[in-house]
Scaffold this active site. Sequence first.
Site, PDB file in Angstrom:
ATOM      1  N   LYS A   1       0.808  -1.212   0.000  1.00  0.00           N
ATOM      2  CA  LYS A   1       0.000   0.000   0.000  1.00  0.00           C
ATOM      3  C   LYS A   1       0.844   1.267   0.000  1.00  0.00           C
ATOM      4  O   LYS A   1       0.463   2.285  -0.590  1.00  0.00           O
ATOM      5  CB  LYS A   1      -0.947   0.012   1.202  1.00  0.00           C
ATOM      6  CG  LYS A   1      -1.792  -1.243   1.358  1.00  0.00           C
ATOM      7  CD  LYS A   1      -2.563  -1.619   0.114  1.00  0.00           C
ATOM      8  CE  LYS A   1      -3.378  -2.877   0.319  1.00  0.00           C
ATOM      9  NZ  LYS A   1      -3.974  -3.377  -0.927  1.00  0.00           N
TER      10      LYS A   1
ATOM     11  N   GLU B   1      -1.853   7.867   7.845  1.00  0.00           N
ATOM     12  CA  GLU B   1      -2.426   8.908   7.003  1.00  0.00           C
ATOM     13  C   GLU B   1      -3.539   9.608   7.775  1.00  0.00           C
ATOM     14  O   GLU B   1      -4.059   9.076   8.773  1.00  0.00           O
ATOM     15  CB  GLU B   1      -2.963   8.331   5.693  1.00  0.00           C
ATOM     16  CG  GLU B   1      -4.109   7.361   5.848  1.00  0.00           C
ATOM     17  CD  GLU B   1      -4.556   6.765   4.525  1.00  0.00           C
ATOM     18  OE1 GLU B   1      -3.746   6.712   3.581  1.00  0.00           O
ATOM     19  OE2 GLU B   1      -5.730   6.330   4.433  1.00  0.00           O
TER      20      GLU B   1
ATOM     21  N   ARG C   1      -7.657  -8.080  -8.144  1.00  0.00           N
ATOM     22  CA  ARG C   1      -8.469  -9.285  -8.294  1.00  0.00           C
ATOM     23  C   ARG C   1      -9.892  -8.869  -8.654  1.00  0.00           C
ATOM     24  O   ARG C   1     -10.215  -7.686  -8.713  1.00  0.00           O
ATOM     25  CB  ARG C   1      -8.513 -10.073  -6.977  1.00  0.00           C
ATOM     26  CG  ARG C   1      -8.965  -9.189  -5.817  1.00  0.00           C
ATOM     27  CD  ARG C   1      -9.228  -9.967  -4.555  1.00  0.00           C
ATOM     28  NE  ARG C   1      -9.379  -9.125  -3.380  1.00  0.00           N
ATOM     29  CZ  ARG C   1     -10.484  -8.478  -3.043  1.00  0.00           C
ATOM     30  NH1 ARG C   1     -11.558  -8.546  -3.818  1.00  0.00           N
ATOM     31  NH2 ARG C   1     -10.532  -7.750  -1.952  1.00  0.00           N
TER      32      ARG C   1
END
Length: 504
Positions: free
Chosen positions: A118, A202, A294
């Site tokens: 990520k 974040e 996916r």
Amino acid sequence: MAPFSKVLIANRGEIAVRVIRACRELGIATVAVFSEADRESLHVLSADEAVYLGPPAPAESYLAVDRIVKAAGDTGAEAVHPGYGFLAENAGFAEACLAAGLVFIGPPPAAIRAMGDKVAARRTAIRLGVPVVPGTEAPVADDAEAARVAGEVGFPVMVKAAMGGGGKGMRVVRAAGELAGALRAARSEAGSAFGDASVYIERYVETPRHIEVQVLADTHGNVVHLGERECSIQRRHQKLVEESPSPVVTPEMRRRLGEAACRLAAAVGYVNAGTVEFLVDPAGAFYFLEMNTRLQVEHPVTELVTGRDLVKEQLRLAAGEKLGFGQDDVVWHGWAIEARINAEDPFAGFVPSPGRITDLRPPGGPWVRDDSGVYAGATVSRHYDTLMAKLIVWGPDREAAIARMSRALAEYHVAGVRTTIPVLSRILRHPDFIAGRLDTGFMERLLPAGPSADLPAGGGASRTIALAAAAIAAYDAAGRRALPPPAAGPSAWTQSGRQWPRPR
């Protein structure tokens, strides 16, 4: 001509059945794999062949890379479809398939790694000029660095696992005193779930919408998007209801979201189906969240509004075919909504409700689709995810789709296990949902007023009686005839939107 002659599906449940159906329509033979717990599951009964993997524990069955690759080789499969979950976003599994001469029906391993990390994905987005939520561009080294970053970004902040997804390894921190504990919890959960305890920080966006964009890419450099899905109705970061399009996305915003998603996919050499997720704040600004490499659980809503079968597209793209259409050919019609039917007790904190399904009558009628992995007499295993089925409806507009979904949920009858059907019906009736006023805090506002608020703690007969009474009250409040209390404990519990006559 069929893209492949035989495909092994490295998954279970409704997604395995979904892939088997698409293969059958293309003339492709299918191979299922199963654990001891799934010996009589629907995906095993549906496939042309089935291979036993091992005991119920995922590590000895659906996560056993060597066993799955061997099963593909032993049965003569040419390709492997990973479904979602389990090994679907595991670059090592994709590499093992390729090393064995199998086609992996998904993106290249390098793309899985690029977007599976990520933090690296955030850096890619920043480099491309795609907005991201302010935070770190690398995992935090220690608690001291985390405290410094949180102070710079400003509370509240989100501590997030650098790898994986599905809501694991995530903690909201609203004050400096909560940070150390949140870091410990997030690292522990991330390490257990993904084998990597690194986390990053974040800013926490208050009351955001969760909106994702479906992309398709071929091996010839073509990338298109198929519009957005609204996925804001969540509980503990697990989606419950999804829809397409989003009530808040304008044509111009859709264009900008789609362009950003396609740029990200192209930048990492993406191939096949993928989903780029964004947060949208109350002012309408959007921020890149992550990319799921996916097929998504909620892909059917995109299929219903675009008329394109995403699993068949996956198979063709994996075979090296070009996309048969361009961005200008993608047209959206009407509105689609999906509701996830989970074997969980919504009146007891959504605890899993494994057991034997003694009766099952799914709804029908025009533009109603039930993607199910179960049948009457099947057993919902305690070893795996609780998703039993996905109910998807289409309507010419959002009002019609809501009405159709409400009607379909009222018809949906399951006996033997408890399900999320009552709370799904409640969501569909909520004024904020009807008005399209959605955000990821919707369920927190809905559930405090729910019937489980004052239930006795712990287990035993008093809680069982209270749960039954709460369920009856919930149905009475909805204006429906009350359900009878369980006649013989949980196994006799009936969950549906209305009272059905008992079979004689």
